[in-house]
Design a protein around this motif. Sequence first.
Motif, short mmCIF file in Angstrom:
data_model
loop_
_atom_site.label_atom_id
_atom_site.label_comp_id
_atom_site.label_asym_id
_atom_site.label_seq_id
_atom_site.Cartn_x
_atom_site.Cartn_y
_atom_site.Cartn_z
N SER A 25 0.84 -1.20 0.00
CA SER A 25 0.00 0.00 0.00
C SER A 25 0.86 1.24 0.00
O SER A 25 1.87 1.33 0.69
N ASP A 26 0.47 2.23 -0.79
CA ASP A 26 1.13 3.52 -0.78
C ASP A 26 0.66 4.29 0.46
O ASP A 26 -0.33 3.92 1.10
N THR A 39 -4.72 9.68 -0.79
CA THR A 39 -4.87 8.55 -1.71
C THR A 39 -6.29 8.03 -1.56
O THR A 39 -6.71 7.64 -0.48
N GLY A 42 -7.05 2.59 -5.29
CA GLY A 42 -5.90 1.71 -5.48
C GLY A 42 -5.03 2.11 -6.65
O GLY A 42 -3.82 1.88 -6.65
N GLN A 45 -1.37 5.09 -6.99
CA GLN A 45 0.08 4.92 -7.03
C GLN A 45 0.58 4.35 -8.35
O GLN A 45 1.79 4.34 -8.61
N SER A 62 -2.73 -5.02 -5.20
CA SER A 62 -2.42 -4.32 -3.96
C SER A 62 -3.65 -4.27 -3.07
O SER A 62 -4.78 -4.49 -3.51
N CYS A 63 -3.40 -3.98 -1.80
CA CYS A 63 -4.46 -3.61 -0.87
C CYS A 63 -4.11 -2.23 -0.38
O CYS A 63 -3.19 -2.06 0.43
N GLN A 64 -4.80 -1.22 -0.89
CA GLN A 64 -4.42 0.17 -0.69
C GLN A 64 -5.24 0.84 0.41
O GLN A 64 -6.46 0.76 0.44
N LYS A 65 -4.52 1.53 1.32
CA LYS A 65 -5.19 2.39 2.30
C LYS A 65 -5.79 3.58 1.55
O LYS A 65 -5.09 4.22 0.76
N CYS A 66 -7.05 3.88 1.80
CA CYS A 66 -7.71 5.00 1.12
C CYS A 66 -8.44 5.89 2.12
O CYS A 66 -8.88 5.41 3.18
N GLU A 86 -9.96 0.09 3.05
CA GLU A 86 -8.92 -0.57 2.27
C GLU A 86 -9.52 -1.05 0.95
O GLU A 86 -10.62 -1.59 0.93
#
Length: 882
Positions: A25-26, A39, A42, A45, A62-66, A86
């Motif tokens: 995750s970014d 952010t 997903g 980044q 990915s599993c991105q923090k949002c 996420e």
Amino acid sequence: MFTTDKLRDSFLRFFESKGHKVVPSDSLVPSDDPTVLFTSAGMNQFKPQFMGHITDFTRATSCQKCLRTDDLPEVGKTPYHHTFFEMLGNFSFGDYFKEEAIVWAWEYLTDVLGIEADRLWVSVHKDDEEAYQIWRDRIGVPEYKIVKLGDKTNFWPSNAIVEGPNGPCGPCSEIFFDQGEGFNPLVGRHSCGPDCDCGRFAEIWNLVFTQFDRRDGGVLEPLPRKNIDTGMGLERISAVMQGKRSNFEIDIFVPILEGILSLIGKRKNQVDLSYVYSIADHVRAVVFAISDGVIPSNEGRGYVIRKLIRKSVWHLRQLGKEDGGLVRLVPVVADVMKGPYPELKERLDLISGVVQAEEERFLRTLEIGLSRLEEEIEKARGKGVLSGKTCFMLYDTYGFPIEMTKIIGEKEGLRIDEKGFEEEMRCQRERSRASGKTVEDIFAHRNLRLAGKNSRFIGYERLSADTRICAILKDDSILTRAEKGNEVDIVLEECPFYGELGGQIGDTGWILKDKAKAEVLNSYRVGEVVVCRARIKEGSFSPDDVVRAEVDRERRMSIARNHTATHLLQAALRKVLGGHVRQAGSLVADDRLRFDFTHANALSREQLSRIERMVNDWVMQDIPVEKIESSFEEAKKMGALAFFGEKYGERVRVVKVGDVSCELCGGTHLDRTGEIGLFAITSERSVASGIRRIEATTGKWAYKLFADYRDIVNTLTDVLKVEEKNLVETVQTIAKELKVSKKELEEVRAKLLAKEIRAGLKEEVLGNVRLVSGLLSDVDLSGLRKLWDELKREGKDTIAILSGIKEGRASLLLACSKGIGKEIDLRQVISDLKSVIDLAGGGRPDFVQIGIKESDKSVREKWPQVKDKFVSWVGEKISVKE
């Protein structure tokens, strides 16, 4: 049961098996995208890859923090809306396309997760026949379960064909989970489909097929490289797999909900769950954002986090918890999320410190602000609206977010003038700009004149140059000549002077022509033009004069030492304190440097010593300092840090110090770290909630600092006649002895004072009781209490009326022995004494301490009456008892 952690891992492992690179995750704070605060998806980044900048992979997962605030008012009120969440996703950059994306999505849901195919519905864009056929023919979804929808819901960006923007776009296909005919929490309808808003059909996965380039007029040109961008909310799919009707009931929310209920001391069925859910959501957002370097403030990302904290504190208040306590939920979130995000545990002290400071700050102003809001609500009832001016006052003075004022106002049946509030905010920004008067503000009206001048900065390579004067300005006028004594602004064709920018002060020096001489007092930057503020010392100057420009080399070298040292300091801070450290401001001068950074707690002496030692180690290693001109993309690949939030052009300057530091920076620097000579931290303190400041110095200034310390040590060793190695022990011994002596001296003084005071007291007998009275100078209430303690220790039945005057303030003490206090109540005499003198105070039946609200002179004049009134009252009480 599929826990949320297992779901996250299974998704990433599934797509890894399909040839995708698992990308971490970014950060929630986009490092290279100024177009967004946080952010929010997903794909953020992967923008470089989507734009055709292929790296070493064409497939990613990915599993991105949002973090999104678009639906903030709905959070807690619906089962699915969140600020922080996420996002699971798989991406293709010119590799596979629709068929693989659809087939793998179906495979993951039905084979890996085991969801019954009968529970799944899909939607496609009304014109996307290709996707429709894949779902129908390849996957086997019945036609009645494939819903065709329009541009608003099934095209990305929404309505882009008609409304824009231009650029990459394409149709979407969404997958829905049917929660059954009995699930209609909104309106109770039983016959509906994925396009219904009743909540029965939960959208769990969105597949975006980026295949067009929108041009003017809504023309869609096929992209030569088609991309896949999918997103599945982790919380949403967890709710499906765990059989929960609300995201807030899944496993990762349960401990947070329990923490909130424990905090407020209530059970689930005793509270408005919308408040509980909202707090649970917001505290997650706050914890993750602060961990990624966001500090509460009044603008940008910081304002969002401040708003979420204050809204949560307000909800706690509505749930009956008026003294806050949000900070107690921080470790709960960190513990729940420690598996995928161990950094939360590592940064727990920082996060807790920031939340606590912000919560306490808000609570301090909340009560006053609420009282003021109640007054304004009463005034506004007849009009039915709270004015924008009132809302702004509450925001500006008491820190009330407009959203909170809106909640309170609407509960009282009042509308909020949001347009008026925005206008007040605009006016405040105007006032701020006017009062700030930055260099660029002052020169803004001259930009047209300056822009036409052919000026170029050459100060990276050269500190002197033969050049030409482009323009001379004074106030708002262009001059044709500047003479001795004039202070003017000079623009040079080739300028070696560095204009103040990015925290680094401007250069000084000289501009010379034959016998004419101008001292450059400072250099400023207006756009791309460097303007030299100069005082003409000899002769005169005119536009087009050929001159010699010379930068003060020693001063420039000192500035460069401090600037390179600032980069080393930031690197050391990140190593010692953690990666959450972000630059929040700086000053680079010739004699010192100042560095503001995100961190919640004061640094210990040990931490400061480690940081100082680390920087000096790098100085002694004499590491080369590279200055590299590159594209912004190349700089990012190098790992260059950009914490300033500036807008960068296509070409940027990277300052790289070996493997220690790599930053985007336009300032002036050394060639090797050894040229710094010496680095010394001079102070560390807080400058705002969650922001610390370190001041330091280098080179000759640092040497002078240590030389001064050496002089102090030498003086102490001479005075104390000890060797240097024994100095600390000797000073500690002297300090202890002084402490003991001081205490003994104070005791002697107290005894002498007590004797003097006793001499000023009058003793008389009332029945079997000793009555002590006295008006004493230079004695405060504390002194009166000590005097009473002395009288009590004598063991006699005593009643006392003692008054003291010190530094213009008068006090009165009434006291009696415990035995007498059981028979009479000294509090009853206060009203009698008030008839003589203005008093304020109270106490116990046997002990009353009172402030006298009159002048020294008045107290002295009225003292006999006060004493007589008291003695008379005591005499009556004692005679009655006898």
